[in-house]
Design a protein around this motif. Structure first.
Motif, short mmCIF file in Angstrom:
data_model
loop_
_atom_site.label_atom_id
_atom_site.label_comp_id
_atom_site.label_asym_id
_atom_site.label_seq_id
_atom_site.Cartn_x
_atom_site.Cartn_y
_atom_site.Cartn_z
N GLY A 1 0.81 -1.22 0.00
CA GLY A 1 0.00 0.00 0.00
C GLY A 1 0.83 1.26 0.00
N SER A 2 0.39 2.25 -0.76
CA SER A 2 1.01 3.57 -0.75
C SER A 2 0.03 4.56 -0.12
N PHE A 3 0.54 5.36 0.80
CA PHE A 3 -0.32 6.29 1.53
C PHE A 3 0.19 7.71 1.30
N GLU A 4 -0.58 8.48 0.54
CA GLU A 4 -0.22 9.85 0.21
C GLU A 4 -0.75 10.74 1.33
N LEU A 5 0.07 10.95 2.35
CA LEU A 5 -0.40 11.58 3.58
C LEU A 5 -0.87 13.01 3.39
N THR A 6 -0.26 13.73 2.45
CA THR A 6 -0.59 15.15 2.28
C THR A 6 -0.18 15.62 0.89
N ILE B 1 -4.92 2.03 7.79
CA ILE B 1 -3.75 1.15 7.78
C ILE B 1 -4.07 -0.16 8.49
N GLN B 2 -4.74 -0.08 9.63
CA GLN B 2 -5.07 -1.31 10.36
C GLN B 2 -6.03 -2.18 9.55
N GLN B 3 -6.99 -1.55 8.87
CA GLN B 3 -7.90 -2.32 8.03
C GLN B 3 -7.15 -3.00 6.88
N ALA B 4 -6.15 -2.28 6.33
CA ALA B 4 -5.35 -2.87 5.24
C ALA B 4 -4.51 -4.03 5.76
N ILE B 5 -3.96 -3.88 6.96
CA ILE B 5 -3.19 -4.97 7.58
C ILE B 5 -4.09 -6.20 7.78
N ASP B 6 -5.31 -5.95 8.21
CA ASP B 6 -6.26 -7.06 8.43
C ASP B 6 -6.53 -7.83 7.14
N GLU B 7 -6.39 -7.14 5.99
CA GLU B 7 -6.64 -7.78 4.70
C GLU B 7 -5.38 -8.36 4.07
N MET C 1 -1.98 -6.60 4.10
CA MET C 1 -0.89 -5.69 3.73
C MET C 1 0.36 -5.98 4.56
N MET C 2 1.51 -6.08 3.86
CA MET C 2 2.78 -6.34 4.53
C MET C 2 3.83 -5.26 4.22
N GLU C 3 3.60 -4.47 3.17
CA GLU C 3 4.52 -3.39 2.80
C GLU C 3 3.74 -2.09 2.69
N TYR D 1 1.02 -4.62 -11.04
CA TYR D 1 0.40 -5.06 -9.79
C TYR D 1 -0.74 -4.15 -9.34
N ALA D 2 -0.95 -3.03 -10.03
CA ALA D 2 -1.93 -2.05 -9.58
C ALA D 2 -3.32 -2.65 -9.44
N GLY D 3 -3.87 -2.55 -8.24
CA GLY D 3 -5.21 -3.07 -8.00
C GLY D 3 -5.30 -4.57 -7.91
N ARG D 4 -4.16 -5.24 -8.04
CA ARG D 4 -4.13 -6.70 -7.95
C ARG D 4 -3.47 -7.14 -6.65
N THR D 5 -2.34 -6.52 -6.34
CA THR D 5 -1.70 -6.76 -5.05
C THR D 5 -1.21 -5.45 -4.45
N GLY D 6 -1.34 -4.37 -5.22
CA GLY D 6 -0.95 -3.05 -4.75
C GLY D 6 -2.11 -2.08 -4.80
N PHE D 7 -2.07 -1.08 -3.95
CA PHE D 7 -3.11 -0.06 -3.91
C PHE D 7 -2.51 1.23 -3.39
N ALA D 8 -3.26 2.31 -3.54
CA ALA D 8 -2.83 3.60 -3.02
C ALA D 8 -4.05 4.32 -2.44
N VAL D 9 -3.79 5.06 -1.36
CA VAL D 9 -4.84 5.92 -0.81
C VAL D 9 -4.34 7.36 -0.93
N ASN D 10 -5.06 8.16 -1.71
CA ASN D 10 -4.68 9.56 -1.89
C ASN D 10 -4.94 10.37 -0.63
N TRP D 11 -4.41 11.60 -0.62
CA TRP D 11 -4.49 12.44 0.58
C TRP D 11 -5.92 12.73 1.02
#
Length: 361
Positions: free
Chosen positions: A26-31, A64-70, A72-74, A260-270
């Motif tokens: 997962g990529s997290f665009e914090l701001t 992030i916790q919800q992603a871990i539950d599903e 997510m390792m990176e 891998y986009a949308g298959r094993t990778g994802f991003a959450v925009n700001w």
């Protein structure tokens, strides 16, 4: 007991999670805010009201916790400048304390002694530090800020502290007078260097246009040759072939993208929107994890990506074993499952020029 090289192990994990449609990365665009003003940035906003629309630390940690539950390792923390987010350290430590392989992308300005000490105590897997110039003049030209001395000092401090860092270089028309010198400076640090292959079309609300900072094909090829010369061991040109063989997938399929986009990778925009990757066109697919929960948003995005129809034109293209369709590159028509002829012509010209260069050499 047989040992598997770490690089191959990661490739195997990514492929297994892809097969199972698990959101491993997962990529997290914090701001979208930043302490620099890079003229080619695809996300940076200057509207101060954005501060009141950004996700809070609590919201990021919940996602992030919800992603871990599903599964997510990176995770990658990025921005804007990720370290400017008021809750950056809370978010970072949550990832570290939950055993997540964590990457941080930064421009290096906030990588001071205090930050380096914290990273030493709780190390990220890797720090990606962007280098935008080779002196004060070039830094001002690219970023609008004379941050050269400060950034170089922080890079050296991070190296001396034993942190795992990688220097990131993003060539653009604003860097053009200094690009080779920036690459030489990057090599002098003795760490891994990644020279970005292309530029991303800025989001509409940034007011920027890719055409304003793109570089000519001739310059792109010159940079590519210099990159090979300077970073023969730091930039792998066989990664594409390696991962193709590891995946054992066809070069082109009717449905589903090569990446891998949308298959094993994802991003959450700001603003809390979930996408297959950071700059994926939202009119193709997006999810709303704040409203619907991460699992539901991921399943929506994943289903579209598993069934995304590759344009028919790709199947008959002379480059269909080399150029893999990316909705980001064709974003004007990606929702219609079409190719952007301007981009296709550019790619064809690029490969033709590369073949000529190889013959000449």
């Amino acid at each position: 007991m047989d040992k598997l090289p770490y690089r191959e192990f990661l490739a195997m994990i990514q492929e297994k999670t892809r097969e199972a449609d698990i959101p491993y990365n997962g990529s997290f665009e914090l701001t979208p805010l930043c302490n620099l003003d890079c003229k080619m940035c695809y996300v940076h906003l200057q509207d101060p009201s954005v501060k009141h629309r950004m996700l809070s630390g609590e919201q990021w940690i919940s996602l992030i916790q919800q992603a871990i539950d599903e599964g997510m390792m990176e995770a990658l923390l990025t921005g804007g400048e990720a370290m400017t987010h008021p809750a950056f350290w809370d978010i970072y430590m949550y990832l570290i304390n939950h055993g997540i392989i964590t990457y941080v992308k930064t421009n290096g300005l906030l990588l001071n002694e205090e930050a380096i000490k914290r990273f030493q105590e709780y190390p990220p897997y890797k720090l990606d530090i962007s280098l935008y110039g080779c002196d004060s003049e070039s830094y001002v030209a690219v970023t609008g800020v004379d941050a050269y001395e400060q950034v170089v000092s922080h890079i050296r401090m991070a190296i001396d502290a034993g942190l795992h860092i990688q220097i990131m270089i993003t060539p653009s028309s604003y860097m053009s007078p200094w690009t080779e010198r920036v690459m030489v400076l990057a090599r002098s640090f003795g760490v891994s260097v990644n020279v970005n292959n292309g530029l991303i079309e800025p989001h509409d609300n940034t007011g920027r246009q890719k055409a304003d900072f793109d570089i000519p094909l001739e310059e792109e090829l010159s940079i590519k040759e210099k990159r090979k010369e300077l970073f023969s061991s730091g930039y792998s040109t066989d990664d594409h072939e390696f991962f193709m063989k590891r995946r054992n997938r066809p070069m082109l399929s009717d449905k589903g993208l090569y990446c891998y986009a949308g298959r094993t990778g994802f991003a959450v925009n700001w603003d809390g929107v979930l996408l297959p990757c950071l700059s994926f066109p939202r009119d193709v697919v997006c999810g709303y994890p704040l409203r619907d929960g991460f699992k539901h948003a991921w399943n929506e995005v994943n289903e579209v990506m598993r069934n995304y129809e590759v344009p028919d034109a790709c199947h008959h293209c002379e480059l269909n074993t080399k150029c893999h369709y990316c909705p980001m590159a064709h974003q004007k028509v990606a929702a219609k499952h079409l190719c952007d002829p301007d981009y296709c012509n550019y790619v064809k010209a690029r490969y033709k020029a590369l073949e000529k260069t190889q013959k000449d050499n």
